[in-house]
Design a protein around this motif. Structure first.
Motif, short mmCIF file in Angstrom:
data_model
loop_
_atom_site.label_atom_id
_atom_site.label_comp_id
_atom_site.label_asym_id
_atom_site.label_seq_id
_atom_site.Cartn_x
_atom_site.Cartn_y
_atom_site.Cartn_z
N GLY A 246 -16.71 -27.87 -4.67
CA GLY A 246 -15.65 -27.91 -5.42
C GLY A 246 -15.10 -29.02 -6.30
O GLY A 246 -14.83 -29.02 -7.74
N MET A 247 -14.80 -30.13 -5.70
CA MET A 247 -14.28 -31.34 -6.50
C MET A 247 -15.46 -31.90 -7.34
O MET A 247 -15.04 -32.45 -8.56
CB MET A 247 -13.83 -32.09 -5.36
N LEU A 248 -16.67 -31.82 -6.76
CA LEU A 248 -17.69 -32.34 -7.44
C LEU A 248 -18.18 -31.53 -8.78
O LEU A 248 -18.34 -32.06 -9.92
CB LEU A 248 -18.99 -32.61 -6.78
N ALA A 249 -17.94 -30.44 -8.97
CA ALA A 249 -17.96 -29.16 -10.08
C ALA A 249 -16.94 -29.62 -11.01
O ALA A 249 -17.14 -29.62 -12.12
CB ALA A 249 -18.09 -28.10 -9.62
N LEU A 250 -15.58 -29.76 -10.65
CA LEU A 250 -14.55 -30.30 -11.23
C LEU A 250 -14.78 -31.74 -11.99
O LEU A 250 -14.71 -31.79 -13.34
CB LEU A 250 -13.19 -30.11 -10.62
N LEU A 251 -15.27 -32.43 -11.19
CA LEU A 251 -15.46 -33.97 -12.08
C LEU A 251 -16.74 -33.67 -13.01
O LEU A 251 -16.61 -34.42 -14.04
CB LEU A 251 -15.97 -34.74 -10.77
N SER A 252 -17.74 -32.90 -12.72
CA SER A 252 -18.80 -32.60 -13.59
C SER A 252 -18.16 -32.14 -14.82
O SER A 252 -18.45 -32.67 -16.04
CB SER A 252 -19.68 -31.77 -13.32
N ALA A 253 -17.52 -31.29 -14.80
CA ALA A 253 -16.74 -30.48 -16.05
C ALA A 253 -15.78 -31.68 -16.78
O ALA A 253 -15.61 -31.54 -18.00
CB ALA A 253 -15.86 -29.51 -15.68
N LEU A 254 -15.15 -32.56 -16.00
CA LEU A 254 -14.25 -33.29 -16.57
C LEU A 254 -14.91 -34.36 -17.45
O LEU A 254 -14.58 -35.06 -18.26
CB LEU A 254 -13.26 -33.97 -15.65
N ILE A 255 -16.35 -34.91 -17.08
CA ILE A 255 -17.10 -35.62 -17.66
C ILE A 255 -17.58 -35.19 -19.00
O ILE A 255 -17.41 -35.61 -20.02
CB ILE A 255 -18.52 -36.17 -16.83
N VAL A 256 -17.75 -33.80 -19.01
CA VAL A 256 -18.03 -33.24 -20.07
C VAL A 256 -16.71 -33.16 -21.24
O VAL A 256 -16.91 -33.32 -22.49
CB VAL A 256 -18.58 -31.41 -19.97
N PHE A 257 -15.58 -33.14 -20.43
CA PHE A 257 -14.24 -33.17 -21.37
C PHE A 257 -14.26 -34.53 -21.76
O PHE A 257 -13.74 -34.78 -23.04
CB PHE A 257 -13.18 -32.97 -20.26
N ALA A 258 -14.67 -35.63 -21.22
CA ALA A 258 -14.69 -37.03 -21.61
C ALA A 258 -15.74 -37.17 -22.75
O ALA A 258 -15.30 -38.02 -23.66
CB ALA A 258 -14.76 -37.99 -20.67
N ILE A 259 -16.77 -36.68 -22.73
CA ILE A 259 -17.73 -36.99 -23.62
C ILE A 259 -17.18 -36.34 -24.93
O ILE A 259 -17.75 -36.85 -26.21
CB ILE A 259 -19.13 -35.68 -23.35
N GLY A 260 -16.37 -35.30 -25.19
CA GLY A 260 -15.70 -35.03 -26.38
C GLY A 260 -15.17 -36.13 -27.20
O GLY A 260 -14.81 -36.13 -28.28
N PHE A 261 -14.56 -36.91 -26.12
CA PHE A 261 -13.87 -38.23 -26.99
C PHE A 261 -14.64 -39.24 -27.16
O PHE A 261 -14.36 -39.92 -28.39
CB PHE A 261 -12.96 -38.89 -25.68
N VAL A 262 -16.20 -39.28 -26.93
CA VAL A 262 -17.18 -40.28 -27.50
C VAL A 262 -17.17 -39.93 -28.94
O VAL A 262 -17.10 -40.95 -29.59
CB VAL A 262 -18.10 -40.02 -26.69
N VAL A 263 -17.06 -38.88 -29.18
CA VAL A 263 -17.40 -38.58 -31.08
C VAL A 263 -16.05 -38.53 -31.54
O VAL A 263 -16.03 -38.47 -33.08
CB VAL A 263 -18.32 -37.30 -31.11
N ARG A 264 -14.94 -38.62 -31.03
CA ARG A 264 -13.79 -38.57 -31.85
C ARG A 264 -13.63 -39.87 -32.93
O ARG A 264 -13.21 -39.43 -33.95
CB ARG A 264 -12.67 -38.46 -30.73
N PRO A 265 -14.03 -40.98 -32.36
CA PRO A 265 -13.95 -42.09 -33.35
C PRO A 265 -14.91 -41.63 -34.49
O PRO A 265 -14.47 -42.25 -35.83
CB PRO A 265 -14.59 -43.25 -32.68
N ILE A 266 -16.09 -41.01 -34.30
CA ILE A 266 -16.85 -40.70 -35.44
C ILE A 266 -16.32 -39.58 -36.30
O ILE A 266 -16.37 -39.76 -37.52
CB ILE A 266 -18.46 -40.20 -34.85
N GLY A 267 -15.67 -38.76 -35.73
CA GLY A 267 -14.76 -37.86 -36.40
C GLY A 267 -13.73 -38.39 -37.11
O GLY A 267 -13.56 -37.98 -38.46
#
Length: 428
Positions: free
Chosen positions: A59-80
């Motif tokens: 349960g907690m590891l699956a949520l952490l994995s989803a939150l990593i993807v959540f954070a990935i969206g921020f990586v391209v925010r400066p590019i946008g």
């Protein structure tokens, strides 16, 4: 910085037709709300869809994995921010606003229709990452374009009040996402939410995006925008490097506080199962509505006494309350509500004035690019990782370390605010 641009801004754009200011606020606000809605539903609904894309984890590891993807969206925010900001400064604010909302809504729709890991294997998390990247580009482009457009369209002496509408509408989008989460989690069983209920908000966001695109097509161009020859982008950014550094420093505390209280905390408390999910989400709605109610007041105060005092209220106030507020989060519903309401008193001060400050730090020719880039880099580095760090450190018994991390960033932003000149009366 051009006085002519300021004079133009004070006349034709704001005196043409009586409904025009409200039409401007409605068109920009509706699109901005949808952008933030699309951005927020990922964090809000991640506890429900995490197993659909990462089935082999607990349960907690699956949520952490989803939150990593959540954070990935921020990586391209400066590019946008860089791409859309450059386009807004070279070709106009309006087209950048249209493109940003179309991209973000498309990413939301893709998440809503993506098959699960059980259906297509590794293709599912890959499509999830692709959709999140689209949302990151769109949201990264939205912020510099919309805050520049609204600040340049504001009547004289009301820039703080107008600029605060960015977070009024944006937080309204987050409220809509949270309300939808509360309603769905209350009306559907846990099995139904995990199976298909989480898809509803993503599909809805993609469909509504089409209407917001039409609304923005009808917007006039900002009168402060003047097409013409420009110096190379890198040269202008280097010339205004101090302003870029200030926008970064002013943002580091605010972005962590925002994603801690508005996004990360509800998702974390839902995942711990100590408080029912629907109850957590309704408490989050209450706190966000409370923050929205505070925003115009802070905007008015900043128009009268300046931006710096209001920003100092945020950073120093948050530094004082972060330890007691984080200590209350896992105790019960009343303690959670108290912590969030206390945090929103100070977070609202940041949210109300920072869009105006971003616009006031830069001249018109590089305003969208410069104001967006520093803020987006800070948001990517600190805001996007805040929910992950909060969940990880809290789940391992180190809540105090996360509170210390937030405290340090508040002090950094306070120091930058102290050494930043007052920008309230700068013409745009």
């Amino acid at each position: 910085m051009s006085t002519t641009a300021s004079t133009e801004n004070a006349s034709p754009a704001n005196t043409s037709a009586a409904p025009h200011p409200w039409r401007t606020l409605l068109s920009t606000g509706a699109g901005n709300a949808l952008e933030w809605y699309d951005w927020a539903i990922f964090g809000t609904f991640s506890p429900f869809f995490a197993h659909a894309f990462f089935p082999g984890k607990s349960g907690m590891l699956a949520l952490l994995s989803a939150l990593i993807v959540f954070a990935i969206g921020f990586v391209v925010r400066p590019i946008g921010s860089l791409l859309f900001g450059w386009y807004a400064d070279r070709r106009g604010r309006r087209v950048a606003l249209i493109a940003a909302i179309a991209l973000a809504a498309g990413g939301s729709l893709l998440i809503g229709v993506t098959p699960t890991h059980a259906a297509i294997g590794l293709g599912a998390p890959l499509l999830l990452v692709l959709a999140r990247l689209a949302q990151g580009l769109g949201h990264g482009g939205e912020m510099p374009a919309v805050q520049t457009y609204l600040a340049e369209s504001a009547p004289p002496g009301r820039r703080g009040r107008w600029a605060c509408f960015i977070y009024v509408s944006g937080t309204g989008g987050i409220v809509a996402a949270t309300v939808l989460g509360a309603v769905l989690s209350g009306a559907l069983s846990k099995a139904e939410m995990n199976a298909w209920g989480w898809r509803v908000p993503f599909v809805l966001g993609g469909v509504i995006g089409l209407y917001t695109v039409v609304m923005r097509v009808r917007l006039p161009e900002s009168t402060a925008f003047a097409p013409g020859a420009r110096s190379p982008l890198w040269r202008e950014l280097w010339t205004h490097r101090a302003a870029c550094a200030r926008s970064f420093g002013l943002t580091v505390g605010g972005t962590v506080a925002f994603y801690l209280w508005v996004i990360g905390t509800p998702a974390h408390v839902v995942a711990t199962h100590r408080i029912p999910a629907a109850q957590v989400l309704w408490i989050s709605v209450l706190a966000s509505v409370f923050m929205i109610a505070l925003l115009p007041g802070y905007g008015i105060v900043s128009d009268r006494i300046g931006r710096r005092p209001v920003l100092l209220v945020f950073s120093l106030g948050t530094a004082v309350v972060v330890y007691p507020a984080t200590a209350l989060l896992d105790r019960g519903p009343w303690e959670l509500a108290l912590a969030l309401l206390l945090a929103m008193v100070f977070l609202a001060a940041f949210a109300a004035v920072i869009p105006a400050v971003y616009a006031e730090l830069f001249p018109a020719g590089i305003r969208a690019t410069g104001s967006g880039l520093g803020a987006a880099v800070a948001t990517a580095a600190f805001g996007g990782t805040a929910p992950y760090l909060q969940t990880w450190l809290t789940s391992t018994g180190h809540t105090h370390l996360f509170a210390a991390y937030v405290l340090v960033l508040m002090l950094v932003s306070a120091a930058v605010t102290w050494f930043t000149p007052e920008t309230r009366d700068i013409p745009l």
